[in-house]
Enzyme design. Sequence first.
Site, PDB file in Angstrom:
ATOM      1  N   LEU A 101       0.683  -1.202  -0.131  1.00  6.49           N
ATOM      2  CA  LEU A 101       0.022  -0.049  -0.035  1.00  6.49           C
ATOM      3  C   LEU A 101       0.878   1.277  -0.052  1.00  6.49           C
ATOM      4  O   LEU A 101       0.374   2.423  -0.038  1.00  6.49           O
ATOM      5  CB  LEU A 101      -0.916  -0.222   1.181  1.00  6.49           C
ATOM      6  CG  LEU A 101      -1.681  -1.362   1.414  1.00  6.49           C
ATOM      7  CD1 LEU A 101      -2.581  -1.061   2.680  1.00  6.49           C
ATOM      8  CD2 LEU A 101      -2.701  -1.614   0.003  1.00  6.49           C
ATOM      9  N   TYR A 161       1.298  10.970 -11.559  1.00  3.41           N
ATOM     10  CA  TYR A 161       0.911  10.050 -10.683  1.00  3.41           C
ATOM     11  C   TYR A 161       0.384   8.883 -11.332  1.00  3.41           C
ATOM     12  O   TYR A 161       0.899   7.696 -11.153  1.00  3.41           O
ATOM     13  CB  TYR A 161      -0.257  10.458  -9.763  1.00  3.41           C
ATOM     14  CG  TYR A 161      -0.721   9.475  -8.597  1.00  3.41           C
ATOM     15  CD1 TYR A 161       0.067   9.217  -7.720  1.00  3.41           C
ATOM     16  CD2 TYR A 161      -2.099   8.978  -8.894  1.00  3.41           C
ATOM     17  CE1 TYR A 161      -0.746   8.359  -6.952  1.00  3.41           C
ATOM     18  CE2 TYR A 161      -2.712   8.328  -7.985  1.00  3.41           C
ATOM     19  CZ  TYR A 161      -1.775   7.915  -6.929  1.00  3.41           C
ATOM     20  OH  TYR A 161      -2.385   6.991  -6.050  1.00  3.41           O
ATOM     21  N   LYS A 211       2.101   4.982 -11.238  1.00  5.41           N
ATOM     22  CA  LYS A 211       1.330   4.030 -10.817  1.00  5.41           C
ATOM     23  C   LYS A 211       1.268   2.978 -11.980  1.00  5.41           C
ATOM     24  O   LYS A 211       1.495   1.744 -11.653  1.00  5.41           O
ATOM     25  CB  LYS A 211      -0.222   4.290 -10.811  1.00  5.41           C
ATOM     26  CG  LYS A 211      -0.251   5.013  -9.228  1.00  5.41           C
ATOM     27  CD  LYS A 211       0.132   3.881  -8.102  1.00  5.41           C
ATOM     28  CE  LYS A 211      -0.321   4.620  -6.810  1.00  5.41           C
ATOM     29  NZ  LYS A 211       0.142   3.810  -5.728  1.00  5.41           N
ATOM     30  N   ASN A 227     -11.710   6.700  -6.131  1.00  4.45           N
ATOM     31  CA  ASN A 227     -11.622   7.685  -4.893  1.00  4.45           C
ATOM     32  C   ASN A 227     -11.859   6.765  -3.799  1.00  4.45           C
ATOM     33  O   ASN A 227     -12.991   6.294  -3.590  1.00  4.45           O
ATOM     34  CB  ASN A 227     -12.571   8.850  -5.052  1.00  4.45           C
ATOM     35  CG  ASN A 227     -12.282   9.792  -6.228  1.00  4.45           C
ATOM     36  OD1 ASN A 227     -11.126  10.566  -6.225  1.00  4.45           O
ATOM     37  ND2 ASN A 227     -12.952   9.436  -7.457  1.00  4.45           N
ATOM     38  N   PRO A 258     -44.357  11.463  40.452  1.00  2.00           N
ATOM     39  CA  PRO A 258     -45.127  10.660  40.900  1.00  2.00           C
ATOM     40  C   PRO A 258     -46.599  11.188  41.203  1.00  2.00           C
ATOM     41  O   PRO A 258     -46.873  12.435  41.597  1.00  2.00           O
ATOM     42  CB  PRO A 258     -44.483  10.607  42.583  1.00  2.00           C
ATOM     43  CG  PRO A 258     -43.003  11.036  42.254  1.00  2.00           C
ATOM     44  CD  PRO A 258     -42.952  11.675  41.063  1.00  2.00           C
ATOM     45  N   GLY A 259     -47.519  10.178  40.813  1.00  4.09           N
ATOM     46  CA  GLY A 259     -49.009  10.475  40.867  1.00  4.09           C
ATOM     47  C   GLY A 259     -49.764  11.246  39.902  1.00  4.09           C
ATOM     48  O   GLY A 259     -50.792  11.523  39.771  1.00  4.09           O
TER      49      GLY A 259
END
Length: 399
Positions: A64, A119, A123, A148, A310-311
């Site tokens: 890589l 590039y 490659k 990409n 409560p209640g």
Amino acid sequence: MNILITGAAGFVGRNLTENLKTIRDGKNKTRPNIYIDEIYEYDINSTPEELDEYCAKADFVFNLAGVNRPKDPEEFQKGNFGFASTLLDTLKKHGNKAPVMLSSSLQATLAGRFGTSEYGLSKKAGEDLFFEYGKETGVRVLVYRFPNLVGKWVRPNYNSAVGTFCNNIANDLPITVNDPSVELEMLFIDDLIEEMYDAIEGKEHHCEYDGLTTIWCDDGKYCGAPVTYKATLGEIVDLLHVFHDQPDNLIMPAIPKGSFEKKLYSMYLSYLPKDKVAFDLKMNTDERGSFTELLKTADHGQFSVNISKPGITKGQHWHNSKWEFFIVVSGHGLIQERRIGSEEVIEFEVSGDKIQAVHMLPGYTHNIINLSDTENLVTLMWANELFDQEHPDTFHEPV
């Protein structure tokens, strides 16, 4: 199996290394045919001696390492061809017949706008070197031309427009989109990792190229990851703004399994700064307790949490087409429902000690009563539609 990863500190290298560790350590059992003893991580700060040792012991090699954006174009050849030559020479020195994978790029097709790419030329030279190595040694060589690459840990403001967009939008920084209609083909890192697993198992996907178009075929010279996505820059940026606004409007967009939206959202979240990881929700409070909207979805309703003191009795209303689930997660309460026009009341005693989901039926007035004298009643609520102030479909009537 010993695996050598060159470029281990880069975007793909980091993701691959950490995921292979989950297999090595028995945390990932989705690939039972892969057994890993050692993972050799080689990068720019490693020594020639380490490369020599790793090349002697490796059973599979992921190359890589490469140069993406050098100051001097000549560094393309040095980084993308020169190191590849060193790697292959070292493997030959040790007579190592381990399969070798090369991370190349679609730019190596030298098609269209890539015809004069330094590039791409570097490659392509690396590809030719690997293919020649395969012919000479009989080693299985896997040359991947990636589009990409995107996903978590992509370096922003480097060589990924998507990574830059994610980072800048997540951090409220400006972005520039010169042409929103430009289309990108994207390969998400998690899909790439799955293909790398396939490569280790000898099940890699093969292809040829017609210009920039991938032609899948079992006897193809090249290899590729079959799951990619295409979207325009405008579509990507629009989605990222939707993700950015979610903490304000609470609306979660549709993110179907395997969708581009789902994967892009995951990538976006990886760029959130610490001060955005948690965000406040609006609590509507009164003497009875509180009601807080948690999450809204584009097409699957919304979630809320209700806290009753409560209640206290809450509710006492009915709906025509809206329905809900009430799920008590803490406390002790009573849910009552009565069909409109009827006097029959159905009741459900509920408790956080035994969590149940209770339907609030359309056409039934309903309430929820906190039966405790000391403890709050906490109820998670789901409604099948978003609340609409103009059409609330909510009518007061005691049970």
